[in-house]
Each structure stands twice: as structure tokens, then as C-alpha cells.
Design an enzyme around this catalytic site. Structure first.
Site, PDB file in Angstrom:
ATOM      1  N   GLN A 184      -2.716   3.845 -12.226  1.00 27.14           N
ATOM      2  CA  GLN A 184      -2.938   4.169 -10.809  1.00 27.14           C
ATOM      3  C   GLN A 184      -4.414   3.959 -10.445  1.00 27.14           C
ATOM      4  OE1 GLN A 184      -0.463   5.123  -8.540  1.00 27.14           O
ATOM      5  NE2 GLN A 184      -2.078   4.889  -7.030  1.00 27.14           N
ATOM      6  N   LYS A 238       6.538   7.662  -7.318  1.00 25.10           N
ATOM      7  CA  LYS A 238       6.948   6.561  -8.194  1.00 25.10           C
ATOM      8  C   LYS A 238       7.870   7.085  -9.295  1.00 25.10           C
ATOM      9  CE  LYS A 238       2.912   3.747  -7.231  1.00 25.10           C
ATOM     10  NZ  LYS A 238       1.507   3.486  -7.508  1.00 25.10           N
ATOM     11  N   ASP A 242       2.275  -4.337 -11.817  1.00 24.85           N
ATOM     12  CA  ASP A 242       1.458  -4.392 -10.599  1.00 24.85           C
ATOM     13  C   ASP A 242       0.967  -5.819 -10.339  1.00 24.85           C
ATOM     14  OD1 ASP A 242       1.101  -2.337  -8.862  1.00 24.85           O
ATOM     15  OD2 ASP A 242      -0.645  -1.450  -9.859  1.00 24.85           O
TER      16      ASP A 242
END
Ligand code: NDP
Length: 296
Positions: free
Chosen positions: A97, A53, A120
Site C-alpha cells: 500500500q 481490499k 498493481d
């Protein structure tokens, strides 16, 4: 019938290229989008994801901020970091994460993220915006799946779509996106009766189950478009003792013999997830400043 293979890797590369062009465009106006990624603990798979990422964030011209915390960090310290990132004007997107190490509850951590930086798309606010058809940030894997579907069926109005799997992360948001695109949507799950027959109704069949190669050729209507979200690691003794390989939730060869188009796994939906994270960061950078996000 031999299905067209939907090349998610190539699509994602093109998307990242378009994002990079858009970032260059707004860079002229003094705006550089920034993505902060928070990694707690040292899970090897999570470290790999966070590394990719960060690399791709920089490649498209955005700023990447990485925060690594020990696995035994107190929940309050993690939430305090999220609060600092919420307040940081250089940060447009925040990603924590998942999964978090044992002992940490993800729900209050996600709830602490400013919904306008929630790239997200996991906060209740963004789930509500999606359900109510309001502008917001959509979870990355569903957004990427939808782009791949639209690449083969641009107009979904009236199409029969069946989504297998109803998780908040994948199944439900994909169903919402298909509904918003005027498909007729069935959301199937572990309690669905005669799943194969339900799936055979689908013009668009999305598998997000987490069961290796469960969706066989007999689940697929001839000519359907099949999107395999699944990523499962299975033993691969043919590659040597103790070796493994990745497969999707769809039995690829069987399904490809019946479908008109299908995503491979790996190489289908997977690469779209990070590209859509960058797309969401670009969107967040615009929305937070009252600017119209570019279409990428
Ligand atoms: P979850 O385990 O959260 O959800 C699985 C869903 O599948 C549940 O709704 C469950 O039903 C349903 N299900 C399980 N068994 C069956 C069955 N036998 N028949 C019908 N439905 C069943 O998984 P996720 O949604 O998080 O992930 C799904 C897959 O997508 C996984 O393989 C995951 O690795 C992959 N994934 C891929 C990503 C990518 O970047 N490509 C990103 C995220 C996930 P019920 O609700 O009734 O229990």
C-alpha cells in the site's frame, strides 16, 4: 445534450461477480487465488483502503493475507517480507500500500516484487510489457478506466483520445492501453500549451490531473466520452463547518452538458480500482501456472 452517466459502482459490482464465478470455477481444480496486502504504518486512509481490499478479496472467494508493519520498520525488513511473499506458493498477488511513511523509499520495495505477482502493475517489468504489447499485469486504475471506456465505445480504432496527466501510475498506462486499442493518443501535462484546445480534439477525454474540477465544459468536444480519474477532497462549508467532500478533476455539471457519456467522481473510476486488483490477482494465479486467464 445530457450525458449518459457511466456507473462505475454498478460496473465494478458486476465485475466482482464475474470474478467470483471464475474463482469458483478454478476452485474445482484445487486452485484458490491469494492476495497479500502489506500496510506500513497507520495512515487512516490507507487502513480504510486495505480493509476494503481484504473484505472484497474474501467476498470473491480468494484468500486474503494482511501484513502490517510499523512506520519505523527498516527498509531491509520490508524488502525481506516482500521476498518471503514472492516465495510463498499460496500468494498470487502482492500489493504494498502506497504511499509509504516518510523515510522509506518505495522504488526498491516495488522493484523487489516478483513481476508475475505484481498485481498493481508497478514494476518496470510490467511497465515494459505494457509498452511492448506483451502479456503482463496492468495497473488497476488504468485497467478499470479502460473497461469503462469500452463499455460505451467497444471499438476504439481511430478514435482521438486525450489523456491529461502523465504519471507512471495513471496517465502513462492509460495512454498505452488506448494506443494498444488503436486510438490516436495525445498525452497532455502541465507544460501542454492551450490545454483546453487540445482536449477539445478528444472523442475520449481522460482527466488524471489531481486538480479539483479543473476540466471545465470548454475542454469538452460535444459528444465526447469523459473519464474522470481524479479524487480530490475540497472544503464543503455548505455541509457544516470544517466539512469536506470528494470531487473529481472534471467540473461535472458543465462537462455533462456537453459530453455524450461521463463518469461521476466519486462513483466512477474509483470503485473499478479494487475490482481490477481482484481481476489482476485472478490473472496472476493463472499466468503463474501456465494457464490461460479467464476473460472477466
Ligand atoms: P500525479 O500528481 O502523479 O500526476 C498528475 C499529472 O497531472 C502530472 O502528469 C502533471 O503534469 C499533470 N498536471 C498537473 N497540473 C496540471 C495542469 N494544470 N495542467 C495539465 N496537467 C497537469 O497524480 P496521479 O496520476 O497519481 O493521480 C491523478 C489523479 O487521479 C489524482 O486526483 C488522484 O487522486 C487520482 N487517482 C485516482 C485513483 C482511483 O482509484 N480512482 C487512483 C490513483 C489516482 P507534469 O507531469 O507535467 O507535472
Amino acid at each position: 445534450m445530457t450525458a449518459t452517466i457511466i456507473d462505475g459502482k454498478a460496473f465494478a459490482a458486476g465485475l466482482r461477480q464475474r470474478i467470483a464465478t471464475a474463482v469458483t470455477g478454478i476452485g474445482g481444480r484445487g486452485l484458490v487465488p491469494g492476495l497479500a496486502v502489506v500496510l506500513v504504518g497507520s495512515d487512516p486512509a490507507s487502513e480504510v483502503y486495505v480493509g476494503s481490499k481484504a473484505k472484497m478479496t474474501v467476498e470473491v472467494g480468494m484468500r486474503s493475507f494482511k501484513h502490517v508493519l510499523p512506520a519505523d520498520v527498516p527498509q531491509a525488513d520490508l524488502i525481506a517480507l516482500v521476498a518471503r511473499l514472492n516465495a510463498d506458493p499460496e500468494v498470487d498477488g502482492i500489493l504494498v500500500q502506497l504511499p509509504l511513511p516518510a523515510g522509506l523509499d518505495p522504488d526498491p520495495v516495488i522493484a523487489a516484487i516478483d513481476p508475475d505477482k505484481d498485481v498493481d502493475g508497478l514494476t518496470n517489468t510490467n511497465a515494459g510489457r505494457l509498452a511492448n504489447g506483451r502479456p503482463g499485469l496492468v495497473p488497476c486504475t488504468p485497467l478499470g478506466s479502460m473497461m469503462l471506456i469500452r463499455s460505451v465505445i467497444p471499438d476504439l480504432a481511430g478514435a482521438e483520445a486525450v489523456v491529461v496527466g502523465r504519471s507512471n501510475l495513471v496517465g502513462k498506462p492509460i495512454a498505452q492501453l488506448l494506443l494498444a486499442a488503436n486510438a490516436t493518443v495525445t498525452l497532455a501535462h502541465s507544460r501542454t500549451r492551450d490545454l483546453a484546445a487540445v482536449c477539445r480534439r478528444a472523442d475520449i477525454l481522460v482527466a488524471a490531473v489531481g486538480r479539483p474540477q479543473m476540466i471545465g465544459g470548454d475542454y469538452v468536444k460535444p459528444g465526447a466520452v469523459v473519464i474522470d480519474v481524479g479524487i480530490n477532497r475540497i472544503p464543503a462549508p455548505e455541509r457544516g463547518e470544517g466539512k469536506t467532500r470528494l470531487v473529481g478533476d472534471v467540473a461535472f455539471d458543465e462537462a455533462a452538458a456537453v459530453a455524450s457519456a461521463i463518469t461521476p467522481a466519486p462513483g466512477g473510476v474509483g470503485p473499478m480500482t479494487i475490482a481490477c486488483l481482484l481481476a489482476n490477482t485472478l490473472t496472476a494465479a493463472h499466468l503463474r501456472r501456465g494457464l490461460e486467464p479467464p476473460v472477466v
